[in-house]
Design a protein around this motif. Structure first.
Motif, short mmCIF file in Angstrom:
data_model
loop_
_atom_site.label_atom_id
_atom_site.label_comp_id
_atom_site.label_asym_id
_atom_site.label_seq_id
_atom_site.Cartn_x
_atom_site.Cartn_y
_atom_site.Cartn_z
N UNK A 189 0.86 -1.18 0.00
CA UNK A 189 0.00 0.00 0.00
C UNK A 189 0.90 1.24 0.00
N UNK A 190 0.75 2.11 -0.99
CA UNK A 190 1.62 3.28 -1.06
C UNK A 190 1.34 4.27 0.05
N UNK A 191 2.33 5.10 0.34
CA UNK A 191 2.18 6.19 1.28
C UNK A 191 1.83 7.44 0.47
N UNK A 192 0.55 7.80 0.45
CA UNK A 192 0.05 8.89 -0.40
C UNK A 192 -0.34 10.07 0.48
N UNK A 193 0.04 11.25 0.04
CA UNK A 193 -0.31 12.49 0.74
C UNK A 193 -0.86 13.49 -0.27
N UNK A 194 -2.09 13.94 -0.03
CA UNK A 194 -2.66 15.00 -0.86
C UNK A 194 -1.93 16.30 -0.56
N UNK A 195 -1.45 16.98 -1.60
CA UNK A 195 -0.60 18.15 -1.43
C UNK A 195 -1.40 19.46 -1.31
N UNK A 196 -2.71 19.34 -1.26
CA UNK A 196 -3.58 20.52 -1.17
C UNK A 196 -3.33 21.48 -2.32
N UNK A 212 -22.56 25.50 -6.96
CA UNK A 212 -22.34 24.18 -7.59
C UNK A 212 -21.34 23.40 -6.72
N UNK A 213 -21.64 22.14 -6.45
CA UNK A 213 -20.85 21.31 -5.53
C UNK A 213 -20.09 20.24 -6.31
N UNK A 214 -18.82 20.10 -6.00
CA UNK A 214 -18.02 18.98 -6.50
C UNK A 214 -17.51 18.21 -5.29
N UNK A 215 -17.86 16.95 -5.20
CA UNK A 215 -17.46 16.11 -4.07
C UNK A 215 -16.75 14.87 -4.61
N UNK A 216 -15.55 14.61 -4.12
CA UNK A 216 -14.76 13.46 -4.60
C UNK A 216 -14.22 12.66 -3.42
N UNK A 217 -14.28 11.34 -3.55
CA UNK A 217 -13.66 10.43 -2.59
C UNK A 217 -12.64 9.59 -3.35
N UNK A 218 -11.38 9.74 -2.98
CA UNK A 218 -10.29 9.05 -3.67
C UNK A 218 -9.68 8.02 -2.72
N UNK A 219 -9.74 6.74 -3.10
CA UNK A 219 -9.15 5.67 -2.30
C UNK A 219 -7.69 5.44 -2.71
N UNK A 220 -6.86 5.04 -1.73
CA UNK A 220 -5.47 4.70 -1.99
C UNK A 220 -5.29 3.19 -1.78
N UNK A 221 -5.61 2.37 -2.76
CA UNK A 221 -5.60 0.91 -2.56
C UNK A 221 -4.19 0.33 -2.60
N UNK A 222 -4.09 -0.90 -2.13
CA UNK A 222 -2.83 -1.65 -2.22
C UNK A 222 -2.53 -1.95 -3.68
N UNK A 223 -1.25 -1.87 -4.04
CA UNK A 223 -0.84 -2.04 -5.43
C UNK A 223 0.05 -3.27 -5.60
N UNK A 224 0.03 -3.82 -6.82
CA UNK A 224 0.96 -4.87 -7.21
C UNK A 224 2.12 -4.21 -7.94
N UNK A 225 3.30 -4.23 -7.33
CA UNK A 225 4.48 -3.54 -7.87
C UNK A 225 5.34 -4.54 -8.64
N UNK A 226 5.70 -4.18 -9.85
CA UNK A 226 6.61 -4.98 -10.66
C UNK A 226 8.01 -4.39 -10.56
#
Length: 308
Positions: free
Chosen positions: A58-65, A242-256
């Motif tokens: 699972x990557x370490x993801x940080x939203x940079x605002x 006008x509303x924009x609502x987003x939910x972004x998941x950070x799932x586990x990845x298969x790394x090659x």
């Protein structure tokens, strides 16, 4: 009186020969085939050298605002745009349209890594403008640490359009890793740890979205938003933003990745050894048959025991 087998042992027969003989040639050929045969068989069956391998992380993801919101209305010549880039905002005629921006990241399993991002925009749009299209650019800091060390600035893009004027746009998506080539084992990769968007530029062409995406797509390692579920709601009232609502998941990845030397050798040795054992057993039986039937010239030495 009954008789039983109390003990047994093997009798060893020795065959002797000179160096310059067909026996020596036979033994050399047998040894070469025994050693080289398993290698050729394992190599020709493919997969002997481990060229790539995969693992889960699972990557370490940080939203940079940092974001750019582009909303197109029925006034096609004047799209609405707001962002966190001051130089881009200076090019705009209408500013401050994102009256409210709320964001939070959550770690559901308390493992120290964020699992998802919730972000919401409220856009103050003139009453006479009807929204028909939305584009959202979100910037992230993306890290891998387990086996491959990678750090980069990545981009998530959401686009949606509808024929009916919208009141709000809701979307759920996954931030997925895109690999065009394997990563290096235990090597720190900082190739793409630079800004996707040149925020310091004072030229409008630096914020050309088509050019930004074209350059971003050339990366060998990047991210994109996949598994997207959009919901477009129509019927906005005149005094409602006008509303924009987003939910972004950070799932586990298969790394090659490209494995290291010792992992390659461990994998190759297991395959070689498993075939070598069979070859040793087969050629041991062949040599026993050849020498026991005197198919090559040799002097057989018969064991003897001293009679007490």
């Amino acid at each position: 009186m009954a008789v039983y087998e109390a003990f047994s042992y093997n009798v060893v027969y020795k065959h002797r020969s000179t160096l310059c003989s067909n026996t020596t040639v036979f033994l050399i050929l047998s040894a070469l085939i025994t050693v080289i045969g398993p290698f050729l068989l394992a190599y020709r069956s493919h997969g002997f050298w481990l060229k790539t391998e995969t693992y889960r992380e699972q990557p370490d993801v940080l939203y940079k605002h940092q974001y750019i919101v582009v909303v197109e209305t029925d006034h096609l010549d004047t799209p609405i745009l707001c962002s966190t880039f001051p130089n881009l905002n200076n090019f705009l005629r209408d500013r401050g349209l994102c009256s409210l921006v709320k964001s939070r990241e959550e770690d559901h399993n308390n493992d120290g890594r964020r699992d998802e991002l919730h972000i919401e925009f409220e856009l103050s749009i003139h009453n006479y403008k009807a929204v028909h299209s939305v584009r959202l650019f979100l910037l992230f800091d993306y890290k891998l640490r387990k086996i491959c060390s990678l750090q980069m600035e990545s981009l998530g893009v959401i686009q949606h359009s509808a024929s009916l004027p919208g009141a709000r746009f809701d979307v759920v998506a996954d931030l997925r890793l895109v690999q065009k080539q394997p990563l290096q084992y235990r090597r720190r990769d900082l190739r793409y740890n630079s800004s996707v968007i040149n925020a310091e530029s004072i030229f409008p062409e630096s914020f050309n979205f088509q050019a930004i995406l074209l350059e971003y797509a050339k990366r060998n390692v990047s991210t994109r938003l996949g598994n997207v579920y959009p919901v477009w709601t129509s019927g906005r009232a005149a005094d409602v933003p006008f509303i924009i609502s987003a939910t972004i998941h950070y799932p586990e990845e298969t790394i090659t990745y490209i494995p290291g030397f010792w992992q390659v050798m461990k994998w190759a040795w297991i395959q070689y050894l498993s075939i070598l054992i069979i070859f040793i057993h087969v050629f041991r039986s062949i040599k026993t048959y050849v020498f026991s039937n005197q198919l090559v010239s040799s002097v057989k030495e018969v064991p003897w025991k001293k009679v007490m």
